[in-house]
Design a protein around this motif. Structure first.
Motif, PDB file in Angstrom:
ATOM      1  N   PRO A  96     -16.765 -10.581  13.900  1.00  0.00           N
ATOM      2  CA  PRO A  96     -17.755  -9.757  14.968  1.00  0.00           C
ATOM      3  C   PRO A  96     -18.505 -10.804  15.925  1.00  0.00           C
ATOM      4  O   PRO A  96     -18.109 -12.001  15.952  1.00  0.00           O
ATOM      5  CB  PRO A  96     -18.278  -9.579  14.135  1.00  0.00           C
ATOM      6  N   THR A  97     -17.979  -9.776  16.874  1.00  0.00           N
ATOM      7  CA  THR A  97     -19.450 -10.709  17.534  1.00  0.00           C
ATOM      8  C   THR A  97     -20.501 -10.545  18.160  1.00  0.00           C
ATOM      9  O   THR A  97     -21.006  -9.580  18.595  1.00  0.00           O
ATOM     10  CB  THR A  97     -18.247  -9.737  19.462  1.00  0.00           C
ATOM     11  N   THR A  98     -21.084 -11.627  18.758  1.00  0.00           N
ATOM     12  CA  THR A  98     -22.245 -11.510  18.801  1.00  0.00           C
ATOM     13  C   THR A  98     -22.685 -11.761  20.630  1.00  0.00           C
ATOM     14  O   THR A  98     -22.127 -12.324  20.859  1.00  0.00           O
ATOM     15  CB  THR A  98     -23.093 -12.713  18.361  1.00  0.00           C
ATOM     16  N   HIS A  99     -23.321 -11.278  20.940  1.00  0.00           N
ATOM     17  CA  HIS A  99     -24.285 -11.118  22.133  1.00  0.00           C
ATOM     18  C   HIS A  99     -25.835 -12.162  22.648  1.00  0.00           C
ATOM     19  O   HIS A  99     -26.850 -11.270  21.745  1.00  0.00           O
ATOM     20  CB  HIS A  99     -24.028 -10.544  22.934  1.00  0.00           C
ATOM     21  N   SER A 100     -26.363 -12.563  23.037  1.00  0.00           N
ATOM     22  CA  SER A 100     -27.477 -13.961  23.105  1.00  0.00           C
ATOM     23  C   SER A 100     -28.092 -12.939  24.044  1.00  0.00           C
ATOM     24  O   SER A 100     -27.417 -13.379  26.032  1.00  0.00           O
ATOM     25  CB  SER A 100     -27.454 -14.369  22.492  1.00  0.00           C
TER      26      SER A 100
END
Length: 102
Positions: A96-100
């Motif tokens: 899964p991709t996570t963006h901050s």
């Protein structure tokens, strides 16, 4: 006296009947033990059937490896990472991709 002997005979018959009932239901080879044994046999049969299916799958895989090169190539690609000449290797990530927003 006549009634006493009939009572003793009846008591003896009841005692024998109770003893036989005890042996039938609760004895070493009684009804409950028989039912438990039948359920154990059914569970073992299910386990055996599962193992037979697994063995048949392995037999088919071995036969395929002995006769065809396609199965050997498939195993080499999956297990050893075989890439033939003039082929391009592409790896797709399923993480899964996570963006901050820092």
């Amino acid at each position: 006296m006549k009634y006493l002997s009939q009572f003793v005979l009846l008591a003896l018959a009841v005692a024998v009947l109770l003893g036989l009932q005890y042996q039938y239901w609760l004895g070493e080879n009684g009804r409950f033990a028989h039912n438990k044994l039948l359920s154990d046999v059914e569970a073992q049969q299910r386990a055996n059937d599962n193992q037979v299916a697994a063995n048949n799958l392995l037999r088919a895989d071995v036969q395929d490896l002995k006769t065809g090169l396609e199965a050997v190539e498939e195993h080499a690609r999956l297990d050893l990472g075989l890439i033939k000449p003039n082929e391009t290797f592409v790896q797709v990530s399923t993480a899964p991709t996570t963006h901050s927003r820092n």
